[in-house]
Enzyme design. Structure first.
Site, PDB file in Angstrom:
ATOM      1  N   HIS A   1      -9.125   9.396   2.359  1.00 47.57           N
ATOM      2  CA  HIS A   1      -8.693   8.077   1.577  1.00 47.57           C
ATOM      3  C   HIS A   1      -9.142   8.667   0.065  1.00 47.57           C
ATOM      4  O   HIS A   1      -9.915   9.285  -0.078  1.00 47.57           O
ATOM      5  CB  HIS A   1      -9.526   6.950   1.765  1.00 47.57           C
ATOM      6  CG  HIS A   1      -9.044   5.686   1.424  1.00 47.57           C
ATOM      7  ND1 HIS A   1      -8.997   5.370   0.090  1.00 47.57           N
ATOM      8  CD2 HIS A   1      -8.407   4.613   1.906  1.00 47.57           C
ATOM      9  CE1 HIS A   1      -8.283   4.350  -0.306  1.00 47.57           C
ATOM     10  NE2 HIS A   1      -7.882   3.639   0.998  1.00 47.57           N
TER      11      HIS A   1
ATOM     12  N   ARG B   1      -0.666   8.725   1.337  1.00 47.31           N
ATOM     13  CA  ARG B   1      -2.110   9.042   1.278  1.00 47.31           C
ATOM     14  C   ARG B   1      -2.541  10.414   1.048  1.00 47.31           C
ATOM     15  O   ARG B   1      -3.244  10.907   0.397  1.00 47.31           O
ATOM     16  CB  ARG B   1      -2.891   8.350   2.290  1.00 47.31           C
ATOM     17  CG  ARG B   1      -3.904   7.512   2.030  1.00 47.31           C
ATOM     18  CD  ARG B   1      -4.517   6.827   2.840  1.00 47.31           C
ATOM     19  NE  ARG B   1      -4.431   5.384   2.730  1.00 47.31           N
ATOM     20  CZ  ARG B   1      -4.876   4.599   3.750  1.00 47.31           C
ATOM     21  NH1 ARG B   1      -5.706   4.942   4.580  1.00 47.31           N
ATOM     22  NH2 ARG B   1      -5.082   3.230   3.446  1.00 47.31           N
TER      23      ARG B   1
ATOM     24  N   GLU C   1       0.757  -1.110   0.128  1.00 45.62           N
ATOM     25  CA  GLU C   1      -0.030  -0.049   0.152  1.00 45.62           C
ATOM     26  C   GLU C   1       1.079   1.076  -0.146  1.00 45.62           C
ATOM     27  O   GLU C   1       2.116   1.009   0.364  1.00 45.62           O
ATOM     28  CB  GLU C   1      -1.098   0.041   1.224  1.00 45.62           C
ATOM     29  CG  GLU C   1      -1.866  -1.098   1.057  1.00 45.62           C
ATOM     30  CD  GLU C   1      -3.161  -1.221   2.089  1.00 45.62           C
ATOM     31  OE1 GLU C   1      -3.371  -0.076   2.728  1.00 45.62           O
ATOM     32  OE2 GLU C   1      -3.309  -2.283   2.770  1.00 45.62           O
TER      33      GLU C   1
ATOM     34  N   HIS D   1     -11.374   9.527   6.048  1.00 43.27           N
ATOM     35  CA  HIS D   1     -11.488   7.979   6.509  1.00 43.27           C
ATOM     36  C   HIS D   1     -10.847   7.840   7.748  1.00 43.27           C
ATOM     37  O   HIS D   1     -11.196   6.755   8.395  1.00 43.27           O
ATOM     38  CB  HIS D   1     -10.223   7.739   5.265  1.00 43.27           C
ATOM     39  CG  HIS D   1      -9.967   6.137   5.533  1.00 43.27           C
ATOM     40  ND1 HIS D   1     -10.935   5.296   5.276  1.00 43.27           N
ATOM     41  CD2 HIS D   1      -8.965   5.669   5.680  1.00 43.27           C
ATOM     42  CE1 HIS D   1     -10.356   4.058   5.463  1.00 43.27           C
ATOM     43  NE2 HIS D   1      -9.012   4.278   5.486  1.00 43.27           N
TER      44      HIS D   1
ATOM     45  N   ARG E   1      -1.045   8.913   8.813  1.00 42.78           N
ATOM     46  CA  ARG E   1      -1.058   7.514   9.026  1.00 42.78           C
ATOM     47  C   ARG E   1      -0.497   6.849   7.743  1.00 42.78           C
ATOM     48  O   ARG E   1      -0.989   6.863   6.980  1.00 42.78           O
ATOM     49  CB  ARG E   1      -2.463   6.933   9.570  1.00 42.78           C
ATOM     50  CG  ARG E   1      -2.456   5.436   9.860  1.00 42.78           C
ATOM     51  CD  ARG E   1      -3.751   5.056  10.269  1.00 42.78           C
ATOM     52  NE  ARG E   1      -4.699   5.203   9.295  1.00 42.78           N
ATOM     53  CZ  ARG E   1      -5.126   4.157   8.503  1.00 42.78           C
ATOM     54  NH1 ARG E   1      -4.574   3.062   8.601  1.00 42.78           N
ATOM     55  NH2 ARG E   1      -5.866   4.507   7.548  1.00 42.78           N
TER      56      ARG E   1
HETATM   57  C1  SIN Z   1      -7.352   0.522   2.581  1.00 46.45           C
HETATM   58  O1  SIN Z   1      -7.628  -0.828   2.318  1.00 46.45           O
HETATM   59  O2  SIN Z   1      -7.156   1.258   1.639  1.00 46.45           O
HETATM   60  C2  SIN Z   1      -7.595   1.004   3.897  1.00 46.45           C
HETATM   61  C3  SIN Z   1      -6.547   0.655   4.509  1.00 46.45           C
HETATM   62  C4  SIN Z   1      -6.030   1.600   5.690  1.00 46.45           C
HETATM   63  O3  SIN Z   1      -6.964   2.510   5.866  1.00 46.45           O
HETATM   64  O4  SIN Z   1      -5.116   1.484   6.425  1.00 46.45           O
END
Ligand code: SIN
Length: 535
Positions: A241, A287, A114, A348, A383
């Site tokens: 998000h 993010r 991610e 988010h 985060r």
């Molecule tokens: C996601 O699956 O993109 C969310 C995961 C997160 O917020 O850590």
């Protein structure tokens, strides 16, 4: 009044993990305001970050977390959470969470990637990791003779020694001795007494018009802790998000960052990729950067959304790895395997919250907090993806250990007073609640969103102040109900976000203001701590 060994407020990963530990030592009451599984945990798709491969190391996970946090992480907390992760994951597995493996029978876990992570390290159960964890924990909790789970019960306010005495302004630290809880079915506010209250109510996404969060995320824990006089930190850092499905009826359905981790790209309305203009990691930048880039592109082209394209992957892979995302998009008419899907950012995650130390201790003795409601210093100004479930489970464990080593006792053995109320009237028309609720969320979305400026923050502050007075009037007049209590909490938490944002005259992590577009380490390399003024 009921006296119990442990009170837990909230039934997500932090609350249930703590409850299961504490139940080995005494009777635990878990208070949860709706159904037991209604939590942000249950909606978490991506997974839980944990160093799990030879190519990875604790040092890399620590570095990635610090980088995302933009200078405000507490490094000791980061180190502890990252290094405790494997032990906590082993416990989750032992409780029945079956994280995906590369192939049947293979011992290696299938690790997702991610934004902001330099290595693959996200353990997951397809794309419904949080739900799998929630189910496994709830199974254990339901079977445990020492745990009583009170659904449709909403915590109203903490009972502290200061709230019971006349010397409210004394400088001595306060002690939490219990909590008033509304039983939604009877309408009666009950009194629970304990030396240990563990707060795990999650975040406040519902303060914004568009959010990935479920309806329960109304900032209850932060608002209660604020009213009780606890220190609240860093509320300006609200994470948006980047990729929620853009569809009128989809309620900002989250499309996991793991989709970008598998190579999905973002394109604008003309079909052109844009993330490489904003960051060398492109779609896998932290993010805050991706959400701001999307916001900028939408503003530049006057478009209502951008598009996420994973069509380079086989349909088989997409359906197997992201069944929930695939099926939900299909339900709204978008086939992820065939064409790009429209996406927009939405609120988010709350990176700030009730200030705690590494053991979940808040600034009020006897009151502990973990998970999204808490601000431990792990996330700093932003985060890192999939660090939240991890933080919740690690802190619940550390908090339990701390309590076992120094079992707190208020020495408070006399009965606590009943909840005082002269409020006799039922809310006559729900429209007054819903109207204010809607107004708060619109103000927050329009004035306190991804890109801010001082003038809009001041406007938001003034409007919220007027709403606050009105809602306080309702609270004093009407019998409590979950809707009314949520509204009271929402206005408090929205005001805290705005006030924190006004204080930070720089741009850092998730707080970006056009008035001060640069980071200012000489003045702002610290948390934004706030505490209610004593009466
Ligand atoms: C996601 O699956 O993109 C969310 C995961 C997160 O917020 O850590």
């Amino acid at each position: 009044m009921r006296e119990v060994d442990f009170i837990v407020i909230g039934s997500g990963i932090a609350g249930l993990t703590f409850a299961l530990k504490a139940a080995s030592q005494g009777h635990v009451v878990v208070v949860t305001k709706r159904g037991r599984a209604e939590s942000n945990t249950a909606g978490a798709q991506g997974g839980i970050a944990c160093v799990s491969s030879e190519e990875d190391s604790f040092e890399l996970h620590i570095r990635d977390t610090l980088t995302a946090g933009a200078g405000l992480c507490n490094e000791a907390v980061v180190r502890r959470v990252v290094t405790e992760a494997p032990g906590c994951i082993a416990e989750l597995i032992q409780m029945g969470v079956e994280f995906d493996r590369y192939a049947k029978g293979n011992i290696g876990h299938d690790l997702g990637k991610e934004g902001g992570h330099s290595k693959r390290r996200v353990l997951h159960v397809q794309d419904f990791t949080g739900l799998a964890i929630e189910r496994a924990l709830l199974r254990r909790v339901s079977e445990h003779p020492n745990i009583e789970l009170l659904e449709n019960h909403m915590a109203v306010d903490f009972i502290t020694m200061k709230s019971l005495s006349d010397e409210q302004s004394s400088t001595q630290a306060d002690v939490c001795v219990g909590v008033y809880v509304l039983n939604e079915r009877t309408g009666i506010v009950e009194t629970l007494r304990s030396d240990v209250t563990f707060l795990a109510t999650g975040g406040c996404g519902k303060a914004y018009l568009y959010t990935t969060n479920p309806d329960v995320a109304t900032g209850d824990g932060v608002a209660m802790a604020w009213r009780a006089g606890a220190v609240i930190s860093n509320m300006e850092f609200i994470q948006f998000h980047p990729t929620c499905l853009y569809h009128a009826e989809a309620k900002s359905f989250l499309i996991s960052e793991a989709v970008r981790g598998e190579g999905a790209i973002l394109i604008d309305a003309r079909g052109e990729r844009f993330m490489q203009k904003y960051h060398p990691l492109a779609e896998l930048a932290p993010r805050d950067i991706v959400a701001r880039a999307i916001d900028a592109e939408m503003k530049q082209w006057g478009s209502k959304c951008v598009y996420l394209d994973i069509t380079h992957k086989s349909a088989d892979f997409i359906k197997r790895r992201f069944p929930k995302v695939y099926e939900t998009c299909l339900k709204y008419g978008f086939d992820l395997t065939q064409r790009p899907v429209p996406v927009v950012p939405a609120a988010h995650y709350q990176c700030g919250g009730v200030k705690t130390d590494l053991n979940g201790e808040t600034t009020i003795a006897g009151l502990y907090a973990a998970g999204e409601v808490a601000c431990t210093g792990l996330h700093g100004a932003n985060r890192l993806a999939s660090n939240s479930l991890l933080e919740a489970v690690v802190l619940a464990n550390l908090c339990f250990k701390k309590i076992m080593n120094s079992r707190p006792s208020s020495g408070q053995k006399f009965a606590l007073p009943k909840w005082q109320s002269s409020r006799a009237e039922e809310v006559s028309e729900m429209v007054i609640i819903y109207h204010n609720w809607d107004e708060i969320r619109r103000i927050m979305w329009d004035y306190v969103g991804i890109v801010r400026n001082g003038q809009r923050l001041q406007q938001a502050n003034a409007r919220l102040r007027a709403l606050h007075a009105e809602i306080q009037g309702f609270y004093q007049k009407f019998k409590p109900s979950t809707d009314l209590l949520e509204l009271r909490n929402l206005i408090t938490v929205a005001s805290l976000i705005v006030k924190s944002a006004i204080q930070r005259k720089e741009s850092r992590g998730l707080h970006y203001t056009l008035d001060f577009p640069e980071k200012n380490d000489s003045n702002y390399l610290h948390d934004t701590d706030m505490r209610i003024d004593p009466p």
